[in-house]
Write a protein that holds these residues in place. Sequence first.
Motif, PDB file in Angstrom:
ATOM      1  N   GLN A 102      47.179  21.038  27.749  1.00 41.58           N
ATOM      2  CA  GLN A 102      45.674  20.659  27.237  1.00 41.58           C
ATOM      3  C   GLN A 102      44.753  21.556  28.210  1.00 41.58           C
ATOM      4  OE1 GLN A 102      46.586  16.443  28.245  1.00 41.58           O
ATOM      5  NE2 GLN A 102      46.260  16.197  26.221  1.00 41.58           N
ATOM      6  N   PRO A 103      43.634  21.548  27.538  1.00 44.17           N
ATOM      7  CA  PRO A 103      43.036  21.306  26.111  1.00 44.17           C
ATOM      8  C   PRO A 103      43.587  22.544  25.030  1.00 44.17           C
ATOM      9  CG  PRO A 103      41.227  22.153  27.384  1.00 44.17           C
ATOM     10  CD  PRO A 103      42.271  22.129  28.340  1.00 44.17           C
ATOM     11  N   PHE A 104      43.703  23.668  25.562  1.00 41.46           N
ATOM     12  CA  PHE A 104      43.665  24.689  24.658  1.00 41.46           C
ATOM     13  C   PHE A 104      44.710  24.948  23.684  1.00 41.46           C
ATOM     14  CE2 PHE A 104      41.489  26.211  28.496  1.00 41.46           C
ATOM     15  CZ  PHE A 104      40.386  26.279  28.095  1.00 41.46           C
ATOM     16  N   VAL A 105      46.062  24.520  24.139  1.00 37.64           N
ATOM     17  CA  VAL A 105      47.218  24.648  23.416  1.00 37.64           C
ATOM     18  C   VAL A 105      47.277  23.551  22.246  1.00 37.64           C
ATOM     19  CG1 VAL A 105      49.708  24.666  22.942  1.00 37.64           C
ATOM     20  CG2 VAL A 105      48.655  26.150  25.030  1.00 37.64           C
ATOM     21  N   THR A 106      46.833  22.219  22.745  1.00 39.02           N
ATOM     22  CA  THR A 106      46.933  21.230  21.856  1.00 39.02           C
ATOM     23  C   THR A 106      46.103  21.224  21.036  1.00 39.02           C
ATOM     24  OG1 THR A 106      45.685  19.835  23.591  1.00 39.02           O
ATOM     25  CG2 THR A 106      48.117  19.676  23.676  1.00 39.02           C
ATOM     26  N   SER A 107      44.897  21.886  21.197  1.00 34.76           N
ATOM     27  CA  SER A 107      43.827  21.936  20.196  1.00 34.76           C
ATOM     28  C   SER A 107      43.926  23.077  19.080  1.00 34.76           C
ATOM     29  CB  SER A 107      42.478  22.270  20.802  1.00 34.76           C
ATOM     30  OG  SER A 107      42.520  23.542  21.225  1.00 34.76           O
ATOM     31  N   GLY A 108      44.992  23.750  19.373  1.00 31.05           N
ATOM     32  CA  GLY A 108      45.343  24.957  18.473  1.00 31.05           C
ATOM     33  C   GLY A 108      44.470  26.165  18.579  1.00 31.05           C
ATOM     34  N   ASN A 151      53.216  21.859  16.242  1.00 32.88           N
ATOM     35  CA  ASN A 151      53.504  22.286  14.636  1.00 32.88           C
ATOM     36  C   ASN A 151      51.953  22.702  13.994  1.00 32.88           C
ATOM     37  OD1 ASN A 151      56.340  21.497  14.407  1.00 32.88           O
ATOM     38  ND2 ASN A 151      55.631  19.645  14.960  1.00 32.88           N
ATOM     39  N   LYS A 152      52.175  23.415  13.034  1.00 31.18           N
ATOM     40  CA  LYS A 152      51.036  23.411  12.076  1.00 31.18           C
ATOM     41  C   LYS A 152      51.483  23.073  10.768  1.00 31.18           C
ATOM     42  CE  LYS A 152      48.454  27.146  14.769  1.00 31.18           C
ATOM     43  NZ  LYS A 152      47.722  28.236  14.721  1.00 31.18           N
ATOM     44  N   ARG A 153      50.407  22.604   9.983  1.00 33.46           N
ATOM     45  CA  ARG A 153      50.604  22.158   8.536  1.00 33.46           C
ATOM     46  C   ARG A 153      51.477  23.239   7.732  1.00 33.46           C
ATOM     47  NH1 ARG A 153      50.554  17.005   9.025  1.00 33.46           N
ATOM     48  NH2 ARG A 153      48.688  16.260  10.188  1.00 33.46           N
ATOM     49  N   ASN A 154      51.448  24.240   7.902  1.00 32.13           N
ATOM     50  CA  ASN A 154      52.072  25.547   7.183  1.00 32.13           C
ATOM     51  C   ASN A 154      53.094  26.233   8.129  1.00 32.13           C
ATOM     52  OD1 ASN A 154      50.364  26.771   8.940  1.00 32.13           O
ATOM     53  ND2 ASN A 154      49.548  28.253   7.382  1.00 32.13           N
ATOM     54  N   ALA A 155      53.462  25.595   9.183  1.00 33.62           N
ATOM     55  CA  ALA A 155      54.337  26.275  10.041  1.00 33.62           C
ATOM     56  C   ALA A 155      54.988  25.184  11.172  1.00 33.62           C
ATOM     57  CB  ALA A 155      53.862  27.267  10.966  1.00 33.62           C
ATOM     58  N   GLU A 222      40.224   7.385   8.140  1.00 33.69           N
ATOM     59  CA  GLU A 222      41.130   6.221   7.279  1.00 33.69           C
ATOM     60  C   GLU A 222      41.663   5.335   8.300  1.00 33.69           C
ATOM     61  OE1 GLU A 222      42.897   7.687   3.991  1.00 33.69           O
ATOM     62  OE2 GLU A 222      41.082   8.452   3.041  1.00 33.69           O
ATOM     63  N   ILE A 223      42.384   5.712   9.316  1.00 32.73           N
ATOM     64  CA  ILE A 223      43.165   4.911  10.342  1.00 32.73           C
ATOM     65  C   ILE A 223      42.446   4.477  11.337  1.00 32.73           C
ATOM     66  CG2 ILE A 223      45.260   5.021  11.623  1.00 32.73           C
ATOM     67  CD1 ILE A 223      46.335   7.556   9.713  1.00 32.73           C
ATOM     68  N   VAL A 224      42.596   3.092  11.577  1.00 30.61           N
ATOM     69  CA  VAL A 224      41.790   2.532  12.519  1.00 30.61           C
ATOM     70  C   VAL A 224      42.735   1.930  13.547  1.00 30.61           C
ATOM     71  CG1 VAL A 224      40.328   0.710  13.300  1.00 30.61           C
ATOM     72  CG2 VAL A 224      39.966   1.665  10.830  1.00 30.61           C
ATOM     73  N   LEU A 225      42.440   2.448  14.918  1.00 28.38           N
ATOM     74  CA  LEU A 225      43.158   2.024  16.002  1.00 28.38           C
ATOM     75  C   LEU A 225      42.440   1.515  17.105  1.00 28.38           C
ATOM     76  CD1 LEU A 225      45.632   5.042  15.942  1.00 28.38           C
ATOM     77  CD2 LEU A 225      46.280   2.710  15.392  1.00 28.38           C
ATOM     78  N   GLU A 226      42.490   0.389  17.596  1.00 32.10           N
ATOM     79  CA  GLU A 226      41.753  -0.093  18.738  1.00 32.10           C
ATOM     80  C   GLU A 226      40.304  -0.069  18.485  1.00 32.10           C
ATOM     81  OE1 GLU A 226      43.105   1.065  22.530  1.00 32.10           O
ATOM     82  OE2 GLU A 226      45.040   0.442  22.216  1.00 32.10           O
ATOM     83  N   GLY A 227      39.777  -0.276  17.229  1.00 31.54           N
ATOM     84  CA  GLY A 227      38.615  -0.203  16.941  1.00 31.54           C
ATOM     85  C   GLY A 227      37.839   1.318  16.553  1.00 31.54           C
ATOM     86  N   GLU A 228      38.649   2.240  16.799  1.00 32.34           N
ATOM     87  CA  GLU A 228      38.256   3.553  16.398  1.00 32.34           C
ATOM     88  C   GLU A 228      38.983   4.120  15.269  1.00 32.34           C
ATOM     89  OE1 GLU A 228      35.993   5.222  17.998  1.00 32.34           O
ATOM     90  OE2 GLU A 228      35.801   4.370  19.857  1.00 32.34           O
ATOM     91  N   ARG A 229      38.239   4.998  14.348  1.00 31.49           N
ATOM     92  CA  ARG A 229      38.675   5.585  13.110  1.00 31.49           C
ATOM     93  C   ARG A 229      39.265   7.130  13.584  1.00 31.49           C
ATOM     94  NH1 ARG A 229      37.754   3.840   8.427  1.00 31.49           N
ATOM     95  NH2 ARG A 229      36.349   1.706   8.383  1.00 31.49           N
ATOM     96  N   TYR A 230      40.514   7.353  13.093  1.00 34.71           N
ATOM     97  CA  TYR A 230      41.156   8.378  13.167  1.00 34.71           C
ATOM     98  C   TYR A 230      41.748   9.220  11.753  1.00 34.71           C
ATOM     99  CZ  TYR A 230      41.737   7.374  18.075  1.00 34.71           C
ATOM    100  OH  TYR A 230      41.443   6.793  19.529  1.00 34.71           O
ATOM    101  N   ARG A 231      41.753  10.448  11.920  1.00 38.08           N
ATOM    102  CA  ARG A 231      42.173  11.171  10.826  1.00 38.08           C
ATOM    103  C   ARG A 231      43.325  12.312  10.910  1.00 38.08           C
ATOM    104  NH1 ARG A 231      36.889  15.394   9.800  1.00 38.08           N
ATOM    105  NH2 ARG A 231      37.579  16.653  11.754  1.00 38.08           N
ATOM    106  N   LYS A 232      43.915  12.600  10.175  1.00 34.29           N
ATOM    107  CA  LYS A 232      45.236  13.693  10.523  1.00 34.29           C
ATOM    108  C   LYS A 232      44.653  14.803  10.997  1.00 34.29           C
ATOM    109  CE  LYS A 232      48.811  11.267   8.893  1.00 34.29           C
ATOM    110  NZ  LYS A 232      49.965  11.082   9.817  1.00 34.29           N
ATOM    111  N   MET A 233      45.378  15.421  11.832  1.00 30.01           N
ATOM    112  CA  MET A 233      45.041  16.815  12.443  1.00 30.01           C
ATOM    113  C   MET A 233      45.651  17.779  11.660  1.00 30.01           C
ATOM    114  SD  MET A 233      45.902  15.646  16.505  1.00 30.01           S
ATOM    115  CE  MET A 233      45.952  17.175  17.144  1.00 30.01           C
ATOM    116  N   GLU A 234      45.186  19.060  11.799  1.00 30.89           N
ATOM    117  CA  GLU A 234      45.725  20.346  11.222  1.00 30.89           C
ATOM    118  C   GLU A 234      46.908  20.789  12.117  1.00 30.89           C
ATOM    119  OE1 GLU A 234      45.053  22.167   8.433  1.00 30.89           O
ATOM    120  OE2 GLU A 234      43.929  20.450   8.192  1.00 30.89           O
TER     121      GLU A 234
END
Length: 957
Positions: A102-108, A151-155, A222-234
């Motif tokens: 973190q943060p460089f690899v996990t962020s892509g 992982n990446k969506r296409n790899a 669209e996903i709510v966890l502990e009051g916060e909204r989250y979306r899918k990552m690339e």
Amino acid sequence: MSKEAYEIPFFSEEGFVRKRCERCNAFFWTKDEGRKTCGDAPCEPYKFIGNPVFREKSVDEMREAFLSFFERHSHKRLRRYPVVARWRDDIYLTIASIANFQPFVTSGRVPPPANPLVISQPCIRLEDLESIGRTGRHLTIFEMMGHHAFNKRNAEIYWKDETVRYCAEFLRELGADIHQVTFKEAPWIGGGNAGPCLEVILGGLEVATLVFMDLERSPDGEIVLEGERYRKMETYIVDTGYGLERFVWASKGTPTLYDAVFPEVVSELLSDAGFEHPQEKYPEETLRCASLLGVLKLEEAVKRLNLSEDFLRDFERMSLIYALADHTKCLAFMLADGVVPSNAKEGYLARLVIRRAFRMKNALGIETPLEEIVISHIRRLRRTFPELEHAIDRISEMLALEKKRFEETLSRGAGIVKRIVAECEKRGAKKIPTETLIQLYDTHGLPPEFVKDVVEAHSKAVSGESGGGGVQVEVEIPEDFYSQVAKMHSTERGGEEGEEGKGVESEEILRRRVAVLPKTAKLFYEKPTQKEFQARVLDAFDRFVVLDRTLFYPEGGGQPADTGVLIVSGDGKEAGTAAAATEVRVLDVQEVEGVVLHDVGEEASKFHVGDEVRGIIDWERRMALTRHHTATHIVLFAARKVLGEHIWQAGAQKGEKRSRIDVTHFKRISAEERRRIELLANEIVMRNLPVHASFVARNEAERKYGFRIYQGGVPDGAEIRIVSIADEEGVLDVQACAGTHCSRTGDVGCIKILSTRGIQDGIERIEFAAGIAAVEEMQSASEILQRAASVLRVPPSLLPATVERFFDEWKALRKENERLKAELAEMQINSLREKAFSVGDVRVIAEILRGLSVKELLKIASTLSKEGFVAVLIGTETGSKRASVVAAVPKALTEKIAANSLISEICKTLGGGGGGSAEIAQGGGFKAERAREAVALAKEAVLKALNEGCEEQGEKG
């Protein structure tokens, strides 16, 4: 999270069913359809104590089993990262294996160093300090064995199903009964990311965690966890953590994890403390109690089992043995990896652990020095971590110094605590607040246990004197006191209160403005010897001009910005033509998101998009800064070679005439060390070694050079600029650095260290000059030396001996002068006694004395006062308008006449003022010519006061 997030093919193929725990309501997967709980503590007690669930393995054997298993499954084995997170600017210590990426690899933004990979990473967490030694499973330092896939969506490398299969296969390989394993659903959230997570539980113990990081925080998620909204990552990441020590513990079934992972050190501490392991005295009770420690606190477990107070006392003492064994292992890694104990950053956390260890050792009555216990760990770890052994001498010296400092802290701490108690008593407060305890620890290094001891001793003393009356101040230490303190200091904090957010709005406006502009071509890297350049204006707003290319270096890395001029023609003609050329001074240069902003003040209005400009930088300034920046790297290398591998840059500032570098070091730099640093730095200059600068992929740079490249901070991006100095034997110094540098060390010129000093605990500042500035400093020093030698009329080579001789003679003369003054004062006292006059039965002296200091006047007046005289002395100097006054009154007479009242009246006559107590006071004024008048006033005031006192006594009689 939804059930679908955990519907993994492996579960259905292997006959796992999803159930809900009757106690914690969490969902879990199991092959046992009759199971009613998740299997995790506190829902179930430990079942592996005395009944191991794996084939027995040592720490080294278990680590190798894990690493080799995943190597066989196409994972690349990585070496451990340091326990100090040098590659991060948000945390100080490595808290998990994923923190390495973190943060460089996990962020892509940066590719992983290998994909997939496996590692066994020593980690340090200080959030549960109070639990160490008492729960049987908590540690400050532990190894997180992890396998990761990025992982990446296409790899995709692999995802949930393969991760769970790997886990089950590894457990089977260790001899586990897969029917006893439960996979507990536990959504993971952290650092703006989230994802499904499975906790792997066996025998009541969580041995591994399988995180599937695929969500990022987003307002439209669209996903709510502990009051916060989250979306899918690339990107989506397999982040696993297998607790090495827990696996070893479960393979041995010992009462505690500590008995399993460092039994030899525990045994040595028991011997040093003259204490018997509770398991030897209470074998059955120990095993039964240990099985409940995952469910209950120690005291509750003892109570439920109806165990004796003796057992509880022994187990409490044993918990100190365990905690001391853990803390000393933690220190072995912290100090070997370069942490210097201090009052800031990671140094603060190391000192916190050190001082807790000192108190534990003292409470146990262990005489063995703390450094010997740390070294005992290192000796046992050296086969796997040979780098620890290289730090033994440094660790020994640091811990010996820390012991001395801690003792000094405690010796002066009692007075500080007593002042706090007095303030509480004054306010009527009955308890010292937790915030005050934290402040005493943070500011003065006083542990709350010490504060409590001092307060209780003070209360007993006061109670004895007053018969039990008055306010009794108490100290209540929160159970999680040290955890609170550690949490406060575990992450990098922003600026001081009131500064937070300063300039954020304007910076954000700048970011938005430059976002549409292309990044500036940095000619100061491409053509470092060029002094002039041609460029085109891309934008001009406020105070700033943006060009498509520039030679002007923007401020950064401790190096000030270049200055110079931009020459523009306002009518579209070629820049610099005689008819229309306008020369504008560049005041400052900054970089925002890769775009270089030239600050030209109000002159920015003279620039228009499309204008051709010529830029000329102040070359002398650039070269002075360049020499000093390269010299900074050289001095840092020399300091590390002379002082030790623990030397890290803690700050730097480059200037034209002098520069400074702050380094982590645990004691003052001696004169001899300073001489050796300067000599080595100049040897490197004279060797005229090449200085190479280039952009390198981050992973390649870290792999090749390690994390010492991050001396001046952590740069962003997949590529970082690496500056290295090398000789035929290899690299001497290498850093990630954006500054300008000489092409060879010889271009720096000579380096002169001007001073070394401590600027805070654990940080030493080295100030130096390079090039022409160094020559000027040496010339200045030589001139001072010549002038001093000329005054004393000796050659410079004889100056030290001559000065020493003069100093010795001066001290002898001063001593003789003081003796003569004492004799003179005695003579003055005899003379003054003869001049005394009587007021009733009181003898009074009021005289003028010449040539005596206030100190001497006070001494004479005090002596006379002790003999029963009322003394008023006025001191004057020939040719001076200043007069000093001293008054002294015997204590028995202060109800009739007060020294401070006399002084107040007399000093008014002299045009000044003064004050003091009823027994002795002093003052003065600048009307020395009125000294006789002041003496007369003094006599009159004394006479009046004493006569009035006599009249009052007569009336009372």
